[in-house]
Design a protein around this motif. Structure first.
Motif, PDB file in Angstrom:
ATOM      1  N   GLY A  91       0.751  -1.102   0.015  1.00 20.47           N
ATOM      2  CA  GLY A  91       0.003  -0.094   0.124  1.00 20.47           C
ATOM      3  C   GLY A  91       0.928   1.360   0.139  1.00 20.47           C
ATOM      4  N   ARG A  92       2.081   1.348  -0.357  1.00 18.92           N
ATOM      5  CA  ARG A  92       2.797   2.467  -0.682  1.00 18.92           C
ATOM      6  C   ARG A  92       3.001   3.142  -1.838  1.00 18.92           C
ATOM      7  N   LYS A  93       2.798   4.596  -1.644  1.00 18.44           N
ATOM      8  CA  LYS A  93       3.058   5.326  -2.848  1.00 18.44           C
ATOM      9  C   LYS A  93       4.504   4.987  -3.230  1.00 18.44           C
ATOM     10  N   ASN A  94       5.561   5.064  -2.508  1.00 16.84           N
ATOM     11  CA  ASN A  94       6.835   4.948  -2.772  1.00 16.84           C
ATOM     12  C   ASN A  94       7.497   3.753  -1.880  1.00 16.84           C
ATOM     13  N   PRO A  95       7.462   2.517  -2.751  1.00 17.30           N
ATOM     14  CA  PRO A  95       7.633   1.312  -2.003  1.00 17.30           C
ATOM     15  C   PRO A  95       9.014   1.078  -1.950  1.00 17.30           C
ATOM     16  N   TYR A  96      10.025   2.237  -2.329  1.00 14.55           N
ATOM     17  CA  TYR A  96      11.394   1.628  -2.181  1.00 14.55           C
ATOM     18  C   TYR A  96      12.212   2.688  -1.419  1.00 14.55           C
ATOM     19  N   TRP A  97      13.432   2.467  -0.563  1.00 16.49           N
ATOM     20  CA  TRP A  97      14.196   3.596  -0.122  1.00 16.49           C
ATOM     21  C   TRP A  97      15.492   3.026   0.000  1.00 16.49           C
ATOM     22  N   VAL A  98      16.151   4.035   0.326  1.00 15.90           N
ATOM     23  CA  VAL A  98      17.612   3.713   0.768  1.00 15.90           C
ATOM     24  C   VAL A  98      18.110   4.808   1.834  1.00 15.90           C
ATOM     25  N   GLN A  99      18.954   4.302   2.644  1.00 12.83           N
ATOM     26  CA  GLN A  99      19.356   5.036   3.747  1.00 12.83           C
ATOM     27  C   GLN A  99      21.152   4.769   4.081  1.00 12.83           C
ATOM     28  N   ASP A 100      21.913   5.582   3.911  1.00  9.29           N
ATOM     29  CA  ASP A 100      23.365   5.780   4.045  1.00  9.29           C
ATOM     30  C   ASP A 100      23.404   5.785   5.611  1.00  9.29           C
ATOM     31  N   GLN A 101      23.354   5.074   6.456  1.00 12.83           N
ATOM     32  CA  GLN A 101      23.519   4.943   7.960  1.00 12.83           C
ATOM     33  C   GLN A 101      24.756   5.392   8.478  1.00 12.83           C
ATOM     34  N   GLY A 102      25.755   4.974   7.552  1.00  5.17           N
ATOM     35  CA  GLY A 102      27.140   5.226   7.971  1.00  5.17           C
ATOM     36  C   GLY A 102      27.397   6.861   8.112  1.00  5.17           C
ATOM     37  N   ARG A 103      26.916   7.423   7.194  1.00  4.83           N
ATOM     38  CA  ARG A 103      26.616   9.107   7.092  1.00  4.83           C
ATOM     39  C   ARG A 103      25.712   9.806   7.779  1.00  4.83           C
ATOM     40  N   GLY A 104      24.783   8.838   8.376  1.00  9.75           N
ATOM     41  CA  GLY A 104      23.803   9.535   8.919  1.00  9.75           C
ATOM     42  C   GLY A 104      22.722  10.204   8.380  1.00  9.75           C
ATOM     43  N   GLU A 105      22.386   9.962   7.086  1.00 13.39           N
ATOM     44  CA  GLU A 105      21.481  10.467   6.145  1.00 13.39           C
ATOM     45  C   GLU A 105      20.030  10.048   6.214  1.00 13.39           C
ATOM     46  N   PRO A 106      19.215  10.819   5.937  1.00 16.54           N
ATOM     47  CA  PRO A 106      17.792  10.324   6.094  1.00 16.54           C
ATOM     48  C   PRO A 106      17.495   9.445   4.972  1.00 16.54           C
ATOM     49  N   LYS A 107      16.466   8.774   5.221  1.00  8.64           N
ATOM     50  CA  LYS A 107      15.986   7.853   4.441  1.00  8.64           C
ATOM     51  C   LYS A 107      15.525   8.648   3.046  1.00  8.64           C
ATOM     52  N   ILE A 108      15.663   8.013   2.043  1.00 10.10           N
ATOM     53  CA  ILE A 108      15.268   8.460   0.672  1.00 10.10           C
ATOM     54  C   ILE A 108      14.111   7.618  -0.123  1.00 10.10           C
ATOM     55  N   TYR A 109      13.125   7.860  -0.133  1.00  6.91           N
ATOM     56  CA  TYR A 109      11.977   7.154  -0.710  1.00  6.91           C
ATOM     57  C   TYR A 109      11.730   7.250  -2.370  1.00  6.91           C
ATOM     58  N   VAL A 110      11.643   6.510  -2.954  1.00  4.40           N
ATOM     59  CA  VAL A 110      11.782   6.393  -4.392  1.00  4.40           C
ATOM     60  C   VAL A 110      10.273   5.518  -4.813  1.00  4.40           C
ATOM     61  N   PRO A 111       9.713   5.978  -6.197  1.00  2.67           N
ATOM     62  CA  PRO A 111       8.588   5.126  -6.704  1.00  2.67           C
ATOM     63  C   PRO A 111       8.795   3.964  -7.605  1.00  2.67           C
ATOM     64  N   THR A 112      10.078   4.037  -8.056  1.00  3.46           N
ATOM     65  CA  THR A 112      10.699   3.129  -9.083  1.00  3.46           C
ATOM     66  C   THR A 112      11.769   2.549  -8.861  1.00  3.46           C
ATOM     67  N   ILE A 113      11.836   1.157  -9.420  1.00  5.64           N
ATOM     68  CA  ILE A 113      13.102   0.319  -9.206  1.00  5.64           C
ATOM     69  C   ILE A 113      14.083   1.033  -9.923  1.00  5.64           C
ATOM     70  N   PRO A 114      14.242   1.599 -11.107  1.00  6.00           N
ATOM     71  CA  PRO A 114      15.152   2.319 -11.654  1.00  6.00           C
ATOM     72  C   PRO A 114      16.068   3.478 -10.904  1.00  6.00           C
ATOM     73  N   GLU A 115      14.963   4.176 -10.176  1.00  3.51           N
ATOM     74  CA  GLU A 115      15.580   5.261  -9.083  1.00  3.51           C
ATOM     75  C   GLU A 115      16.451   4.678  -8.195  1.00  3.51           C
ATOM     76  N   LEU A 116      15.797   3.534  -7.464  1.00  3.67           N
ATOM     77  CA  LEU A 116      16.460   3.040  -6.275  1.00  3.67           C
ATOM     78  C   LEU A 116      17.921   2.437  -6.726  1.00  3.67           C
ATOM     79  N   GLU A 117      17.813   1.715  -7.904  1.00  6.50           N
ATOM     80  CA  GLU A 117      19.121   1.142  -8.452  1.00  6.50           C
ATOM     81  C   GLU A 117      20.127   2.384  -8.648  1.00  6.50           C
TER      82      GLU A 117
END
Length: 160
Positions: free
Chosen positions: A123-149
């Motif tokens: 049920g998510r609008k943006n079902p994919y996300w990334v987060q660089d925890q090593g740098r303490g960055e916030p999550k980035i949510y994206v709607p498509t697989i190509p954007e995630l990759e």
């Protein structure tokens, strides 16, 4: 369908490659897991090799202690955090995971390794996300697989 139990049966086989204890809460020992998650994890394992579950079900207390979201799918029992046992490149795992799961998050740790969060919530609008925890960055949510990759590629060579 849901499988559930407690510490007394952590050796219970839930599928050919996964046991109940792998999904148990690290705080209370209870395990709860949706069978659709287990089925998808088995299919992922067929593609990328052995998988280790680093977090399955979380009781509310444990979820709060690890900084989990208040609406975490780990509370619902249809999510797992995973790593591969054979240093499979994260892009390979990611390509397979996005075909099998409705939600996929990629986390880069301080040590430069990656782990994936996978879940069955559709049920998510943006079902994919990334987060660089090593740098303490916030999550980035994206709607498509190509954007995630594309984002994960910018991290360079990391392994799940």
């Amino acid at each position: 369908m849901m499988r559930y139990g407690n510490g007394a049966d952590h050796g219970r086989r839930l599928s050919p490659h996964f046991r109940s204890g792998e999904f148990a809460c690290r705080h209370c020992g209870v395990y709860r897991v949706d069978t659709s998650l287990i089925d998808a994890l088995e299919r992922l394992r067929e593609s990328v090799g052995p998988i280790a579950i680093t977090s399955g079900y979380r009781c509310p207390t444990h979820n709060a202690r690890v900084g989990g979201a208040k609406s975490s799918r780990h509370l619902i029992s249809d999510a797992a955090d995973i790593v591969t046992a054979d240093q499979v490149p994260v892009m390979e795992v990611l390509k397979c995971a996005t075909r099998l799961f409705h939600g996929v998050g990629v986390y880069l740790t301080r040590g430069g390794a990656a782990f994936l969060h996978v879940d069955m919530f559709d049920g998510r609008k943006n079902p994919y996300w990334v987060q660089d925890q090593g740098r303490g960055e916030p999550k980035i949510y994206v709607p498509t697989i190509p954007e995630l990759e594309a984002i994960v590629r910018t991290w360079g060579r990391v392994h799940a």
